[in-house]
Design an enzyme around this catalytic site. Structure first.
Site, PDB file in Angstrom:
ATOM      1  N   LYS A   1       1.124 -18.639  23.098  1.00 62.39           N
ATOM      2  CA  LYS A   1       2.114 -19.701  23.303  1.00 62.39           C
ATOM      3  C   LYS A   1       3.172 -19.301  24.328  1.00 62.39           C
ATOM      4  CE  LYS A   1       5.385 -22.663  20.785  1.00 62.39           C
ATOM      5  NZ  LYS A   1       5.975 -22.965  19.459  1.00 62.39           N
TER       6      LYS A   1
ATOM      7  N   ASP B   1       8.804 -16.410  19.804  1.00 61.00           N
ATOM      8  CA  ASP B   1      10.123 -17.011  19.648  1.00 61.00           C
ATOM      9  C   ASP B   1      11.135 -15.983  19.160  1.00 61.00           C
ATOM     10  OD1 ASP B   1       8.824 -16.729  17.229  1.00 61.00           O
ATOM     11  OD2 ASP B   1       9.141 -18.778  16.560  1.00 61.00           O
TER      12      ASP B   1
ATOM     13  N   ASP C   1      -2.465 -26.325  25.484  1.00 63.86           N
ATOM     14  CA  ASP C   1      -3.078 -25.025  25.761  1.00 63.86           C
ATOM     15  C   ASP C   1      -4.520 -24.970  25.281  1.00 63.86           C
ATOM     16  OD1 ASP C   1      -2.277 -22.768  27.189  1.00 63.86           O
ATOM     17  OD2 ASP C   1      -2.219 -21.535  25.384  1.00 63.86           O
TER      18      ASP C   1
ATOM     19  N   ASP D   1       7.650 -28.057  18.402  1.00 60.26           N
ATOM     20  CA  ASP D   1       6.252 -27.979  18.006  1.00 60.26           C
ATOM     21  C   ASP D   1       5.680 -29.388  17.946  1.00 60.26           C
ATOM     22  OD1 ASP D   1       6.279 -25.240  17.830  1.00 60.26           O
ATOM     23  OD2 ASP D   1       6.669 -25.198  15.670  1.00 60.26           O
TER      24      ASP D   1
ATOM     25  N   LYS E   1      -7.029 -29.065  14.880  1.00 59.60           N
ATOM     26  CA  LYS E   1      -6.055 -28.596  13.893  1.00 59.60           C
ATOM     27  C   LYS E   1      -4.719 -29.318  14.036  1.00 59.60           C
ATOM     28  CE  LYS E   1      -7.917 -23.934  13.185  1.00 59.60           C
ATOM     29  NZ  LYS E   1      -7.622 -22.480  13.206  1.00 59.60           N
ATOM     30  N   GLU E   2      -4.465 -29.846  15.230  1.00 62.36           N
ATOM     31  CA  GLU E   2      -3.237 -30.594  15.509  1.00 62.36           C
ATOM     32  C   GLU E   2      -3.637 -31.945  16.095  1.00 62.36           C
ATOM     33  OE1 GLU E   2      -0.487 -26.689  16.602  1.00 62.36           O
ATOM     34  OE2 GLU E   2      -1.595 -27.687  18.202  1.00 62.36           O
TER      35      GLU E   2
END
Length: 718
Positions: free
Chosen positions: A283, A438, A146, A307, A116-117
C-alpha cells in the site's frame, strides 16, 4: 474538562480551535505513582523467591513468571504516557475564512482486490467524498486500484455517470451520509419521487457492476464509448502484477457539469505500473505512486487518505481539518489531522472487539498531548509538503493544459522503476520497510519534527467496516503485529530513535504500539503455567495467608478496573468492555504469538506470508451469527487450535484443582480463563451450526492439551 488553551492568538482573531486538558490528569498521575510502587514490590518478591528456591525447576518456573511480569511492567510503563497529558479539541467552523481562501484537496481512496473489496462499495466511498461541502473546482477524488482490475475501472465509469445526479440531490436535500449504498439501504430521507428514481438508477448500476464482477471481466459491449471499448480490450493483456500505468480522468472539473449545471469535482482512476520481480512495497508503494501522479495532475496542498470502506458521514469534515491547517500557529509544522476510525454494524456486545476503542480513540488523545497521534492510514488529512517538496501555497498541477503531455508525465512518475536510486519510501513520501506503512510513516514524520492533531467530533466523520469473522479479525491483527515489530526492532526504533528525536512521552507511546506483540509472552504464560501448576499441586503464587498475596490481587484488580473505567468513560459499555478485554486475551495467545513467529522467520529469511487484504465480504449465515453475538469458529485455523488447547487446559485445571484451597491465585486464573473461553467451549462441545469448531481442529486441540499435560508432569513432578 480541565484548563482551556487557544491554538491561535485570541487577541488578533477568534481562534479556529481550542484545546482542553483532561480533568482527570492528577488522578491518573497519582494512580501511576502508587501502581509503579506496587510493581517494584512484585519484582522484589519474585526475585527473592527465585533466589531462595529449593530446586532448579522451581527457579526456572518462577523465572518464567518474572519474565512475564517484566514484560507486563514494561508495557504498563509505556501505556502511562497515554494518560500523562490527554487532550480534547474543539473546532469552530463558522470562523473559517471565505471559501476562496481554502486550499485545494486531493482525496485518495485505496483498494486492492475487487473480490475482497467489492467495487460498488468503493464507488460509494468515493462518491461520499466527491459530495463534500467543498468548492468543486478545488476538490479531486482519486481511486488507487492496486489490483489493476478492469471491473473496478468499469464500476467507476458507471459511478461517474451516477455522480451527475447524486451530487445535486445531496446538495439540495441536505443529505449527511452521502454514500449512496448506505443512504439507500438505510431507508433514504423520505421516499420522494426524485429519490425513488435515483434509487432505481443506483440499483441498476449496482447490478451491472456485480454482473461484471461475477463474469470476471468487462465485455467491450458494456463500454459506453469507443475509447472505453479500446481500454477494456487492452486490459485482456494485463495481469494483476504485470501491467503499465493506467490513468483515466472520468470527471474533469474544468469541463463536466452535473444535471443542474454546477461544476463537478475531478474523479480520476489510477493504477500504477507493476512488473514481475520488481518490489512494489504494498500500500505504501501505491500511495507514493499516486502522490507523485497527483502532483502532476492537480497538486493539491492537502490530501485525504481513506480506506475503500471508510465512507464520509459528515460532508463538513474537510472544514474541521482546515480549522488546524489554516491556524497560523498550529499549521507551522502540522503534518496531518487524524480523525478516528469508527465502524458501522457492530453487534451490541462487539464480540470481536472491532471498535478497537483504545487504538482509535483513547490512545490518540493521549498522544495528542505529546505532539499528536500516530497516522492510522485512513481518515487523515495530510499536508503534501510534509511528505515531499510541496507547500500549502502551491498552485494546482498542470490543469490539463496539454492533456497528452500531462498524462504522459503522470504515467512516468507512476512507473515501477521511477524510485530506483531515490529516497522515496525512506526520507520522502510514505515510508517502506513495514507492513504497517501508516504507523511507520506517522512515526518518522514526528521524529522529523512534524506535529499532528487528533480531531474527534461529537458525530463520526467517517464510518467503515470492521472484520466480522473471528479468523479475519485475528489475521488482521497478526499482520499489524508483524508490521509494528518491523518499526520497533529496526535502526530507527521507537524506543531509542523515537525518544531521542521526538520526546520521551511520544517515544513511549509509539513503543507501546510497536511492541504490542510481546503481550504474547505474559498472556500465554499466565494462560498455561498456573493451570499446569494447579493440576500438579505446585504453587507459583503466595497463599492468602501471605501478605504478598494481596499485592498480586491489587495489581490485577487495579489494572482491570482502570481499563474498564477508561473504556466506559469514553462512551463505552460494560458489555463491550468485556468483549474488548476478552479479545485482547485471544489476540495475545493467537495473533501476537503467530505474528511474533512470522516476524522472527522473516528476519531469518525464512519464507513467510506477505500482505493480505482483509476481506469485506461475508455470507448471509455469517452475518446472522454475528448479529446474534455468536462466535464463528468454522475455519480450519491454527488460531483455533491454540484457543481450543488453552480452553481445555483451563477447564482441566479447574476440575482437578478446584478444592485446593491454598492455591487461590491459580484457581482464580483458571476460573477467569474458563469465563473468557466460554465461546470456545460452545464451539467445541455444544454447537451444531456451520460456525462450530471443525472436528480436525478439535482433535488437534485435545492432542496439544494432552502434550502440555504430559510436559507439565515432567516439570512439576520432580
Amino acid at each position: 474538562m480541565g484548563s482551556t488553551k487557544y491554538s491561535s492568538d485570541a487577541n488578533l482573531n477568534p481562534p479556529l480551535n481550542t484545546i482542553h486538558l483532561d480533568r482527570w490528569i492528577p488522578l491518573y498521575r497519582a494512580h501511576a505513582l502508587l501502581y509503579s510502587t506496587a510493581i517494584l514490590g512484585l519484582i522484589y518478591h519474585r526475585v527473592t523467591s527465585i533466589v531462595t528456591s529449593s530446586t532448579f525447576v522451581d527457579a526456572c518456573l518462577l523465572s518464567s513468571l518474572l519474565l512475564s511480569e517484566l514484560v507486563l511492567a514494561f508495557m504498563w510503563v509505556c501505556s502511562q504516557s497515554f494518560k500523562w497529558r490527554p487532550l480534547d479539541r474543539q473546532e469552530f467552523l463558522e470562523r473559517l475564512p471565505d471559501k476562496a481562501g481554502w486550499p485545494a484537496l486531493d482525496v485518495f481512496v485505496c483498494t486492492a482486490d475487487p473480490y475482497k473489496e467489492p467495487p460498488i462499495g468503493v464507488v460509494s466511498t468515493a462518491l461520499s467524498a466527491l459530495a463534500f461541502d467543498y468548492p468543486a473546482e478545488k476538490l479531486s477524488v482519486y481511486v488507487s486500484d492496486d489490483g489493476g482490475a478492469d471491473v473496478t475501472l468499469f464500476a467507476f465509469t458507471e459511478g461517474a455517470k451516477f455522480a451527475r445526479h447524486w451530487l445535486p440531490f445531496c446538495r439540495e436535500n441536505g443529505v449527511k451520509v452521502r454514500s449512496p449504498e448506505v443512504f439507500f439501504t438505510s431507508g433514504g430521507c423520505g421516499g420522494s419521487e426524485e429519490e425513488e428514481k435515483l434509487k432505481t438508477m443506483y440499483q441498476t448500476m449496482k447490478q451491472r457492476v456485480e454482473s461484471v464482477l461475477e463474469n470476471g471481466s468487462v465485455s467491450p459491449k458494456l463500454a459506453s464509448s469507443e475509447e472505453d471499448r479500446q481500454i477494456f480490450k487492452k486490459w485482456k493483456e494485463f495481469s494483476r502484477n504485470n501491467h503499465p500505468s493506467v490513468i483515466q480522468v472520468l470527471v474533469k472539473s474544468s469541463e463536466d457539469r452535473d444535471i443542474t449545471g454546477e461544476v463537478m469535482p475531478n474523479l480520476i482512476y489510477f493504477s500504477r505500473e507493476k512488473r514481475p520481480n520488481v518490489p512494489h512495497h504494498f500500500k505504501a508503494g501505491a500511495l507514493n505512486a499516486l502522490l507523485r501522479a497527483s502532483a502532476v495532475l492537480t497538486n493539491a496542498p492537502l490530501i485525504l487518505t481513506v480506506d475503500c470502506d471508510m465512507y464520509s458521514t459528515d460532508p463538513t469534515s474537510p472544514q474541521r481539518a482546515l480549522c488546524y491547517f489554516l491556524d497560523p500557529v498550529a499549521s507551522a509544522k502540522l503534518a496531518y489531522v487524524q480523525f478516528p476510525q469508527r465502524f458501522q454494524g457492530l453487534n451490541k456486545s462487539d464480540i470481536y472487539g472491532g471498535e478497537l476503542k483504545h487504538l482509535y480513540m483513547i490512545n490518540p488523545r493521549g498522544m495528542d498531548g505529546f505532539g499528536g497521534p500516530n497516522y492510522l492510514g485512513s481518515n487523515a488529512f495530510l499536508a503534501r509538503r510534509a511528505l515531499f517538496d510541496s507547500s500549502l501555497e502551491a498552485g494546482n498541477g498542470h490543469d490539463f493544459i496539454k492533456p497528452e503531455m500531462v498524462m504522459e508525465m503522470a504515467s512516468g512518475v507512476a512507473a515501477c522503476n521511477f524510485e530506483s536510486g531515490t529516497k522515496w519510501g525512506d526520507g520522502i513520501g510514505f515510508r517502506y520497510g513495514s507492513l504497517s506503512e501508516d504507523f511507520h510513516t506517522g512515526f518518522r514524520l514526528q521524529c522529523e519534527g512534524w506535529n499532528s492533531v487528533f480531531c474527534d467530533p461529537p458525530q463520526p466523520a467517517f464510518l467503515g467496516d470492521a472484520p466480522k469473522s473471528l479468523h479475519d479479525a485475528l489475521s488482521q491483527c497478526k499482520r499489524w503485529t508483524v508490521g509494528q515489530f518491523e518499526v520497533g526492532f529496526v535502526r530507527h526504533s521507537t524506543l531509542t530513535f523515537g525518544v531521542r528525536k521526538a520526546s520521551l512521552g511520544l517515544g513511549l507511546t509509539y513503543s507501546h504500539l510497536a511492541f504490542w506483540g510481546i503481550w504474547c509472552i505474559p498472556i500465554s504464560t499466565y494462560a498455561l503455567l498456573p493451570q499446569l501448576a494447579l493440576v500438579y499441586s505446585r504453587p507459583l503464587f503466595p497463599k492468602p495467608s501471605d501478605p504478598w498475596f494481596y499485592l498480586y490481587g491489587y495489581l490485577f484488580g487495579a489494572a482491570y478496573i482502570q481499563d474498564m473505567v477508561d473504556f466506559i468513560y469514553h462512551k463505552g459499555t460494560f458489555r463491550c468492555w468485556w468483549s474488548d478485554q476478552r479479545m485482547w486475551l485471544i489476540r495475545s495467545v493467537t495473533s501476537f504469538t503467530f505474528g511474533s513467529i512470522q516476524f522472527i522467520s522473516k528476519q531469518l529469511n525464512i519464507s513467510s506470508q506477505g500482505f493480505n487484504v482483509t476481506s469485506k465480504v461475508m455470507d448471509d449465515e455469517q452475518i446472522k451469527r454475528y448479529d446474534k453475538g455468536v462466535f464463528d469458529f468454522g475455519v480450519d485455523s491454527p488460531f483455533f487450535v491454540i484457543l481450543g488447547t488453552t480452553a481445555l487446559l483451563n477447564l482441566c485445571a479447574c476440575i482437578v484443582g478446584i478444592f485446593r484451597y491454598s492455591m487461590v491465585a491459580e484457581i482464580f486464573l483458571a476460573v477467569f480463563g474458563i469465563t473468557n473461553c466460554w465461546p470456545v467451549y460452545e464451539a467445541m462441545l455444544l454447537r451444531s451450526d456451520n460456525g462450530k469448531m471443525p472436528e480436525r481442529v478439535k482433535i488437534r486441540a485435545f492432542f496439544a492439551a494432552g502434550i502440555a499435560l504430559a510436559v507439565g508432569s515432567v516439570l512439576f513432578i520432580v
